[in-house]
Design a protein around this motif. Structure first.
Motif, PDB file in Angstrom:
ATOM      1  N   TYR A 222      25.351 -35.307   6.800  1.00  9.82           N
ATOM      2  CA  TYR A 222      25.479 -33.870   6.528  1.00  9.82           C
ATOM      3  C   TYR A 222      26.934 -33.453   6.746  1.00  9.82           C
ATOM      4  CZ  TYR A 222      22.872 -29.480   5.795  1.00  9.82           C
ATOM      5  OH  TYR A 222      22.333 -28.316   5.267  1.00  9.82           O
ATOM      6  N   THR A 223      27.824 -33.948   5.878  1.00 10.33           N
ATOM      7  CA  THR A 223      29.254 -33.667   6.032  1.00 10.33           C
ATOM      8  C   THR A 223      29.581 -32.210   5.761  1.00 10.33           C
ATOM      9  OG1 THR A 223      29.573 -34.467   3.762  1.00 10.33           O
ATOM     10  CG2 THR A 223      30.008 -36.017   5.535  1.00 10.33           C
ATOM     11  N   GLU A 224      28.716 -31.515   5.038  1.00  7.59           N
ATOM     12  CA  GLU A 224      28.922 -30.087   4.811  1.00  7.59           C
ATOM     13  C   GLU A 224      28.945 -29.329   6.139  1.00  7.59           C
ATOM     14  OE1 GLU A 224      26.593 -26.403   2.570  1.00  7.59           O
ATOM     15  OE2 GLU A 224      26.054 -28.479   2.148  1.00  7.59           O
ATOM     16  N   VAL A 225      28.182 -29.822   7.115  1.00  5.80           N
ATOM     17  CA  VAL A 225      28.108 -29.184   8.428  1.00  5.80           C
ATOM     18  C   VAL A 225      29.143 -29.773   9.379  1.00  5.80           C
ATOM     19  CG1 VAL A 225      26.649 -28.826  10.470  1.00  5.80           C
ATOM     20  CG2 VAL A 225      25.684 -28.576   8.179  1.00  5.80           C
ATOM     21  N   SER A 226      29.275 -31.107   9.391  1.00  6.07           N
ATOM     22  CA  SER A 226      30.200 -31.773  10.314  1.00  6.07           C
ATOM     23  C   SER A 226      31.641 -31.784   9.831  1.00  6.07           C
ATOM     24  CB  SER A 226      29.767 -33.226  10.545  1.00  6.07           C
ATOM     25  OG  SER A 226      28.594 -33.307  11.300  1.00  6.07           O
ATOM     26  N   TYR A 231      37.928 -37.943  15.141  1.00  7.15           N
ATOM     27  CA  TYR A 231      36.915 -37.783  16.180  1.00  7.15           C
ATOM     28  C   TYR A 231      37.341 -36.740  17.206  1.00  7.15           C
ATOM     29  CZ  TYR A 231      33.767 -38.969  20.007  1.00  7.15           C
ATOM     30  OH  TYR A 231      32.844 -38.900  21.014  1.00  7.15           O
ATOM     31  N   SER A 232      38.616 -36.730  17.554  1.00  8.27           N
ATOM     32  CA  SER A 232      39.105 -35.850  18.614  1.00  8.27           C
ATOM     33  C   SER A 232      38.990 -34.370  18.263  1.00  8.27           C
ATOM     34  CB  SER A 232      40.560 -36.191  18.945  1.00  8.27           C
ATOM     35  OG  SER A 232      41.394 -35.996  17.816  1.00  8.27           O
ATOM     36  N   THR A 233      38.967 -34.048  16.981  1.00 11.99           N
ATOM     37  CA  THR A 233      38.912 -32.633  16.569  1.00 11.99           C
ATOM     38  C   THR A 233      37.554 -32.255  15.980  1.00 11.99           C
ATOM     39  OG1 THR A 233      39.794 -33.154  14.360  1.00 11.99           O
ATOM     40  CG2 THR A 233      41.390 -32.611  16.093  1.00 11.99           C
ATOM     41  N   ARG A 234      36.519 -33.086  16.222  1.00  4.59           N
ATOM     42  CA  ARG A 234      35.249 -32.893  15.532  1.00  4.59           C
ATOM     43  C   ARG A 234      34.604 -31.541  15.830  1.00  4.59           C
ATOM     44  NH1 ARG A 234      34.717 -35.403  20.180  1.00  4.59           N
ATOM     45  NH2 ARG A 234      32.745 -35.516  21.338  1.00  4.59           N
ATOM     46  N   TYR A 235      34.637 -31.079  17.074  1.00  5.21           N
ATOM     47  CA  TYR A 235      33.982 -29.810  17.396  1.00  5.21           C
ATOM     48  C   TYR A 235      34.800 -28.626  16.902  1.00  5.21           C
ATOM     49  CZ  TYR A 235      30.050 -31.685  20.000  1.00  5.21           C
ATOM     50  OH  TYR A 235      28.876 -32.313  20.331  1.00  5.21           O
ATOM     51  N   ARG A 290      27.584 -34.939  19.142  1.00  3.79           N
ATOM     52  CA  ARG A 290      26.773 -34.511  18.010  1.00  3.79           C
ATOM     53  C   ARG A 290      27.518 -34.508  16.682  1.00  3.79           C
ATOM     54  NH1 ARG A 290      22.441 -35.287  17.280  1.00  3.79           N
ATOM     55  NH2 ARG A 290      21.576 -34.090  19.010  1.00  3.79           N
ATOM     56  N   ILE A 291      28.665 -33.863  16.653  1.00  2.00           N
ATOM     57  CA  ILE A 291      29.333 -33.638  15.372  1.00  2.00           C
ATOM     58  C   ILE A 291      29.787 -34.972  14.770  1.00  2.00           C
ATOM     59  CG2 ILE A 291      31.116 -32.331  14.165  1.00  2.00           C
ATOM     60  CD1 ILE A 291      28.906 -30.695  15.686  1.00  2.00           C
ATOM     61  N   MET A 360      28.694 -28.172  23.615  1.00  2.00           N
ATOM     62  CA  MET A 360      28.326 -26.831  23.131  1.00  2.00           C
ATOM     63  C   MET A 360      28.519 -25.786  24.228  1.00  2.00           C
ATOM     64  SD  MET A 360      27.501 -27.032  19.937  1.00  2.00           S
ATOM     65  CE  MET A 360      26.849 -28.166  18.689  1.00  2.00           C
ATOM     66  N   ARG A 361      28.163 -26.152  25.441  1.00  2.21           N
ATOM     67  CA  ARG A 361      28.342 -25.226  26.554  1.00  2.21           C
ATOM     68  C   ARG A 361      29.818 -25.065  26.887  1.00  2.21           C
ATOM     69  NH1 ARG A 361      26.216 -26.205  32.723  1.00  2.21           N
ATOM     70  NH2 ARG A 361      26.840 -24.192  33.562  1.00  2.21           N
TER      71      ARG A 361
END
Length: 450
Positions: A222-226, A231-235, A290-291, A360-361
């Protein structure tokens, strides 16, 4: 990737130094199946009991039973997992072309050999956590069966047989440059010093234990979401993309989309709900990774004209050369109905949680949401309340293998999530417009209560 590995190793080393030796006789569960290894050890498959209030499909129950029929020595081929970061064992169903003997004797690079994996056996090691895998399945059902989390059960394996898989993996991966070359090499230490790893070796030091999970098939990234990137900037990337940003909008879904018709809003509503549900789950269960590990499958969402009810049906639509091919039979079946072919999220990789860094938190993602599913909201409030009981602590410890610290973390995360969502609801900052049932023609008006 290296930073993730360091964090995972640190988490495991802390757990190993503080955890008590685990007695397999302490496993409870509702269903128990026993298997005999070639070394005459009695392995176990245990289906955890269910906490009250969950939405379990008939397919869930059947899959639990099926997972506990998988015998490492008779009806399943077993292979070390070479992909991704964490070592694990892949269960592969023999076929007329590939017998169990053929599978077990192969080099086990399943992508090269074209083997289809039926299930994955993972332990608490590097970033992986057995309680995380078990809890994601159960908690997702307690929140209304969200995010299509795979069914999982508890499984043990003769440590001598597992050591053979470790040796096989290290021989095949040596010099490959794959990340799992590092983690499989680390697994050697478990077998050399089993008493130092009570989070994955039992107190007899003869069995390794973990979670056995169904392997989702034919899913898409689901690359549209991720998004795509490092990796370091995924969130940071996830929070900047349109799918997430829609959840921060103060406008209603129909205003965002520009339409109110069921077929035109369905994909946006489903995607927004999936993401909001994922954020809640990951906030509760301390998800670190997750991402980039988000998938989807295609489903039809349609209104049954006979009773005006919402229905969901699997689709065999698939991408070919960047073109979506939808079976003609499905098009014919949906013709004349209010229907939409949608991507529905699948969270199949849930092992890096519970004892990990809660991303997320940390980034206060739940606080940013202005849209939510009312059904998920009500289910969550009931779940959070049920966690206060002494029975809840006992359940998470005995059935899902939580430690005291992990359960206290869950309690804290749930309490804070309740304060965030309920507070936004009471301030009228939260729109409950992510339940697709509300877009069915003549659907009853929603009267949400905070």
């Amino acid at each position: 990737m290296k930073s993730l590995w360091v964090l995972g190793v640190f988490a495991v080393s802390v757990a190993c130094s503080s955890a008590n030796a685990f007695n397999l006789g302490d496993l409870r569960g509702g269903i128990r199946q026993q298997f005999t290894s070639p070394n005459s050890l009695y392995e176990l498959c245990v289906v955890p009991k269910k906490w009250q209030g969950g939405d379990y499909k008939n397919g869930d129950i059947k899959k639990e039973v099926e997972l506990c029929t998988f015998d490492f020595y008779t009806n399943m081929g077993i292979c070390p997992k070479y992909s991704s970061t964490n070592p694990g064992v892949l269960l592969i169903k023999p076929t007329s072309k590939n017998s169990k003997t053929t599978i077990d004797a192969s080099h086990c690079d399943v992508d090269v050999l074209g083997y289809k994996t039926e299930a994955k056996f993972k332990q608490t090691f590097t970033c992986s956590s057995t309680p995380s895998i078990l809890a994601y399945y159960q908690v997702s059902r307690l929140l209304g069966d969200i995010n299509q989390i795979p069914v999982s059960v508890i499984r043990t394996m003769d440590a001598g047989i597992h050591r053979g898989l470790v040796d096989k993996a290290n021989k095949y991966l040596k010099g490959s440059g794959r990340y799992t070359e590092i983690t499989w090499k680390m697994m050697e230490k478990v077998h050399l010093n089993p008493r130092d790893y009570p989070a994955l070796i039992d107190d007899t030091h003869r069995q390794i234990y973990g979670a056995l999970s169904d392997n989702v098939k034919n899913e898409e990234k689901y690359t549209e979401v991720s998004g795509r990137g490092s990796y370091s900037t995924r969130y940071t990337r996830f929070l900047s993309l349109a799918p997430f940003l829609r959840l921060t909008e103060t406008r209603s879904v129909t205003e965002i989309v520009g339409f109110s018709e069921f077929a035109k809003v369905a994909q946006t509503v489903v995607q927004m709900k999936d993401i909001a549900d994922m954020i809640l789950l990951d906030t509760l269960l301390n998800q670190q990774d997750r991402i980039g590990n988000i998938h989807y499958k295609f489903y039809w969402m349609f209104v049954d004209p006979s009773n005006n009810s919402l229905n969901r049906q699997k689709s065999d639509a698939k991408w070919k050369d960047n073109v979506l091919i939808v079976p003609e039979a499905e098009k014919t079946e949906m013709a004349g109905k209010q229907a939409a072919l949608v991507k529905q999220m699948v969270l199949k990789d849930n092992d890096c949680g519970v004892t990990k860094t809660n991303m997320m938190r940390k980034l206060q993602v739940l606080q940013k949401l202005n849209h939510f599913s009312y059904r998920t909201y009500r289910k969550f409030l009931a779940f959070e309340q049920s966690l206060q009981s002494p029975e809840a602590k006992e359940y998470f410890k005995t059935e899902l293998l939580f430690g005291d610290k992990s359960f206290q973390s869950l309690l804290k995360n749930a309490k804070e999530a309740r304060q965030i969502l309920k507070g936004k609801c009471e301030r009228k900052e939260l729109r409950f417009d992510l339940d697709l049932e509300g877009y069915v023609p003549n659907a009853p008006a929603l009267n949400p209560q905070c």
